[in-house]
Design an enzyme around this catalytic site. Structure first.
Site, mmCIF file in Angstrom:
data_model
loop_
_atom_site.group_PDB
_atom_site.id
_atom_site.type_symbol
_atom_site.label_atom_id
_atom_site.label_comp_id
_atom_site.label_asym_id
_atom_site.label_seq_id
_atom_site.Cartn_x
_atom_site.Cartn_y
_atom_site.Cartn_z
ATOM 1 N N PRO A 194 0.832 -1.300 -0.089
ATOM 2 C CA PRO A 194 -0.095 0.132 0.142
ATOM 3 C C PRO A 194 0.994 1.382 -0.047
ATOM 4 C CG PRO A 194 0.107 -1.038 2.186
ATOM 5 C CD PRO A 194 0.693 -2.050 1.393
ATOM 6 N N CYS A 195 1.438 1.647 -1.074
ATOM 7 C CA CYS A 195 2.048 2.824 -1.301
ATOM 8 C C CYS A 195 1.247 3.980 -1.329
ATOM 9 C CB CYS A 195 3.100 2.770 -2.352
ATOM 10 S SG CYS A 195 2.497 2.511 -3.944
#
Length: 170
Positions: free
Chosen positions: A137-138
């Site tokens: 989850p950047c």
């Protein structure tokens, strides 16, 4: 020699290219991102293979879990991952997995947690090379002032993903 298996997935936020190699997911990348071709070439070179269009069990599982995520029913992905990059990039991507659903962090906080407080720009560059978006989850990384910063899927997709997670974490 094994092939890199690729298949498109139409998410509510845009087209993602899913890729698997030997039973692990190595790509969930925004197809329309300017970085997509570079990520694909890095992966093909890193595992010394060619890519083919097809499906695999891990791609089918990734699709099922992405559907559940977008429905608000899944908060933690459970898919075997294969990171292809430098050791530093792999450390950055691993650290993204520790940011909780519905939460955000900054590049500086991420660098600090990694024990590399002066590597903020390098952490940001490594985040930009993440080829397993959403699952790694950047999108949960924001600027130090809370402002939404660059995202391969676009700022609107990032805003929508963060809003989606916030709404489903209450």
């Amino acid at each position: 020699m094994s092939d890199l298996v690729l298949q498109r997935y139409e998410s509510p936020e845009g087209t993602l290219m899913l890729g698997s190699f030997e039973g692990r997911l190595c790509m969930c990348d925004w197809e329309n991102s300017p970085l997509h071709r570079r990520n694909l070439m890095r992966i093909e070179k890193g595992i010394d293979c060619q890519s083919i269009v097809g499906t695999s069990q891990v791609i089918a599982t990734a699709k099922e879990q992405l559907v559940a995520y977008f429905a608000g029913d899944l908060k933690q992905f459970d898919i075997p991952l294969l990171f292809i990059g430098t050791n530093f990039q792999k450390q950055v991507w691993e650290s993204l997995l520790r940011i909780p659903y519905g939460a955000t962090s900054t590049y500086g906080e991420q660098a600090q947690r990694m024990g590399r407080p002066k590597a903020v720009r390098a952490v940001a560059r490594a985040n930009g090379s993440n080829a397993i978006s959403i699952i790694v989850p950047c999108h949960r990384i924001v600027g130090r002032n809370g402002k939404l910063t660059g995202y391969a899927g676009g700022i609107e997709a990032k805003r929508n993903l963060l809003n989606h997670e916030f709404l489903h974490s209450i």
